[in-house]
Scaffold this motif. Structure first.
Motif, PDB file in Angstrom:
ATOM      1  N   ASP A 176       0.833  -1.193   0.000  1.00  0.00           N
ATOM      2  CA  ASP A 176       0.000   0.000   0.000  1.00  0.00           C
ATOM      3  C   ASP A 176       0.868   1.243   0.000  1.00  0.00           C
ATOM      4  O   ASP A 176       1.729   1.414   0.855  1.00  0.00           O
ATOM      5  CB  ASP A 176      -0.888  -0.036   1.238  1.00  0.00           C
ATOM      6  CG  ASP A 176      -1.939   1.034   1.265  1.00  0.00           C
ATOM      7  OD1 ASP A 176      -1.935   1.918   0.392  1.00  0.00           O
ATOM      8  OD2 ASP A 176      -2.770   0.989   2.182  1.00  0.00           O
ATOM      9  N   LYS A 177       0.626   2.107  -0.953  1.00  0.00           N
ATOM     10  CA  LYS A 177       1.425   3.328  -1.090  1.00  0.00           C
ATOM     11  C   LYS A 177       0.662   4.558  -0.616  1.00  0.00           C
ATOM     12  O   LYS A 177       1.011   5.679  -0.971  1.00  0.00           O
ATOM     13  CB  LYS A 177       1.875   3.471  -2.532  1.00  0.00           C
ATOM     14  CG  LYS A 177       2.790   2.318  -2.905  1.00  0.00           C
ATOM     15  CD  LYS A 177       3.215   2.334  -4.341  1.00  0.00           C
ATOM     16  CE  LYS A 177       4.200   1.223  -4.563  1.00  0.00           C
ATOM     17  NZ  LYS A 177       3.827   0.270  -5.513  1.00  0.00           N
ATOM     18  N   CYS A 178      -0.377   4.352   0.177  1.00  0.00           N
ATOM     19  CA  CYS A 178      -1.139   5.478   0.726  1.00  0.00           C
ATOM     20  C   CYS A 178      -0.356   6.087   1.883  1.00  0.00           C
ATOM     21  O   CYS A 178       0.220   5.380   2.698  1.00  0.00           O
ATOM     22  CB  CYS A 178      -2.498   5.023   1.229  1.00  0.00           C
ATOM     23  SG  CYS A 178      -3.571   4.427  -0.079  1.00  0.00           S
ATOM     24  N   GLU A 179      -0.373   7.404   1.932  1.00  0.00           N
ATOM     25  CA  GLU A 179       0.320   8.106   3.011  1.00  0.00           C
ATOM     26  C   GLU A 179      -0.562   8.142   4.254  1.00  0.00           C
ATOM     27  O   GLU A 179      -1.681   7.653   4.253  1.00  0.00           O
ATOM     28  CB  GLU A 179       0.671   9.515   2.560  1.00  0.00           C
ATOM     29  CG  GLU A 179       1.672   9.514   1.425  1.00  0.00           C
ATOM     30  CD  GLU A 179       2.096  10.902   1.014  1.00  0.00           C
ATOM     31  OE1 GLU A 179       2.054  11.807   1.860  1.00  0.00           O
ATOM     32  OE2 GLU A 179       2.471  11.067  -0.144  1.00  0.00           O
ATOM     33  N   ALA A 180      -0.037   8.747   5.292  1.00  0.00           N
ATOM     34  CA  ALA A 180      -0.771   8.890   6.548  1.00  0.00           C
ATOM     35  C   ALA A 180      -2.119   9.546   6.275  1.00  0.00           C
ATOM     36  O   ALA A 180      -2.269  10.339   5.356  1.00  0.00           O
ATOM     37  CB  ALA A 180       0.049   9.717   7.540  1.00  0.00           C
ATOM     38  N   GLU A 239      -2.029   6.151  -5.678  1.00  0.00           N
ATOM     39  CA  GLU A 239      -1.845   4.895  -6.404  1.00  0.00           C
ATOM     40  C   GLU A 239      -2.624   3.780  -5.726  1.00  0.00           C
ATOM     41  O   GLU A 239      -2.756   3.758  -4.518  1.00  0.00           O
ATOM     42  CB  GLU A 239      -0.371   4.488  -6.428  1.00  0.00           C
ATOM     43  CG  GLU A 239       0.518   5.419  -7.197  1.00  0.00           C
ATOM     44  CD  GLU A 239       1.940   4.868  -7.320  1.00  0.00           C
ATOM     45  OE1 GLU A 239       2.097   3.629  -7.421  1.00  0.00           O
ATOM     46  OE2 GLU A 239       2.871   5.664  -7.316  1.00  0.00           O
ATOM     47  N   ARG A 240      -3.119   2.849  -6.546  1.00  0.00           N
ATOM     48  CA  ARG A 240      -3.707   1.656  -5.952  1.00  0.00           C
ATOM     49  C   ARG A 240      -2.548   0.724  -5.592  1.00  0.00           C
ATOM     50  O   ARG A 240      -1.477   0.794  -6.193  1.00  0.00           O
ATOM     51  CB  ARG A 240      -4.723   1.003  -6.869  1.00  0.00           C
ATOM     52  CG  ARG A 240      -4.242   0.530  -8.167  1.00  0.00           C
ATOM     53  CD  ARG A 240      -5.372  -0.159  -8.973  1.00  0.00           C
ATOM     54  NE  ARG A 240      -4.747  -1.032  -9.922  1.00  0.00           N
ATOM     55  CZ  ARG A 240      -4.231  -0.633 -11.055  1.00  0.00           C
ATOM     56  NH1 ARG A 240      -4.288   0.628 -11.404  1.00  0.00           N
ATOM     57  NH2 ARG A 240      -3.629  -1.487 -11.845  1.00  0.00           N
ATOM     58  N   PRO A 241      -2.734  -0.108  -4.582  1.00  0.00           N
ATOM     59  CA  PRO A 241      -1.625  -0.937  -4.114  1.00  0.00           C
ATOM     60  C   PRO A 241      -1.199  -2.002  -5.127  1.00  0.00           C
ATOM     61  O   PRO A 241      -2.007  -2.462  -5.929  1.00  0.00           O
ATOM     62  CB  PRO A 241      -2.175  -1.588  -2.841  1.00  0.00           C
ATOM     63  CG  PRO A 241      -3.648  -1.496  -2.959  1.00  0.00           C
ATOM     64  CD  PRO A 241      -3.950  -0.319  -3.809  1.00  0.00           C
ATOM     65  N   LEU A 248      -4.017   6.363  -9.579  1.00  0.00           N
ATOM     66  CA  LEU A 248      -5.476   6.442  -9.500  1.00  0.00           C
ATOM     67  C   LEU A 248      -5.989   7.595 -10.356  1.00  0.00           C
ATOM     68  O   LEU A 248      -7.128   7.571 -10.806  1.00  0.00           O
ATOM     69  CB  LEU A 248      -5.919   6.684  -8.042  1.00  0.00           C
ATOM     70  CG  LEU A 248      -5.746   5.533  -7.084  1.00  0.00           C
ATOM     71  CD1 LEU A 248      -6.062   5.983  -5.671  1.00  0.00           C
ATOM     72  CD2 LEU A 248      -6.654   4.375  -7.465  1.00  0.00           C
ATOM     73  N   PHE A 249      -5.147   8.585 -10.559  1.00  0.00           N
ATOM     74  CA  PHE A 249      -5.549   9.780 -11.293  1.00  0.00           C
ATOM     75  C   PHE A 249      -4.690   9.945 -12.527  1.00  0.00           C
ATOM     76  O   PHE A 249      -3.558   9.508 -12.560  1.00  0.00           O
ATOM     77  CB  PHE A 249      -5.416  11.017 -10.399  1.00  0.00           C
ATOM     78  CG  PHE A 249      -6.035  10.858  -9.036  1.00  0.00           C
ATOM     79  CD1 PHE A 249      -7.408  10.827  -8.898  1.00  0.00           C
ATOM     80  CD2 PHE A 249      -5.250  10.707  -7.916  1.00  0.00           C
ATOM     81  CE1 PHE A 249      -7.990  10.673  -7.651  1.00  0.00           C
ATOM     82  CE2 PHE A 249      -5.811  10.545  -6.668  1.00  0.00           C
ATOM     83  CZ  PHE A 249      -7.191  10.530  -6.525  1.00  0.00           C
TER      84      PHE A 249
END
Length: 73
Positions: free
Chosen positions: A43-47, A53-55, A71-72
């Motif tokens: 998972d590349k989502c930040e805090a 990005e999707r993982p 994602l965009f």
């Protein structure tokens, strides 16, 4: 996770290190194990859940199930 899954995670990470610039684990903030799918999600989502990005998703055997991506855009 059990011993087999941890050994598989080590093998996946070593394989990803060998890919150089196409390393799917690079930039991951969290690594999740989905027991149902038998796969790791990088998972590349930040805090606070902000994601661009999707993982990336890699199976226990090293097969790339989803390379992830923007994602965009």
């Amino acid at each position: 996770m059990g011993r087999e899954e941890i050994a598989a995670l080590i093998a996946v990470l070593q394989a990803q290190l060998g890919r150089g610039g196409e390393n799917l684990a690079l930039g991951a903030w969290h690594i999740h194990f989905d027991k149902k799918r038998g796969a790791f999600s990088f998972d590349k989502c930040e805090a606070d859940g902000y994601c661009e990005e999707r993982p990336s998703v890699v199976a226990l055997n090293g097969e790339v199930l989803d390379p992830g991506g923007p994602l965009f855009g």
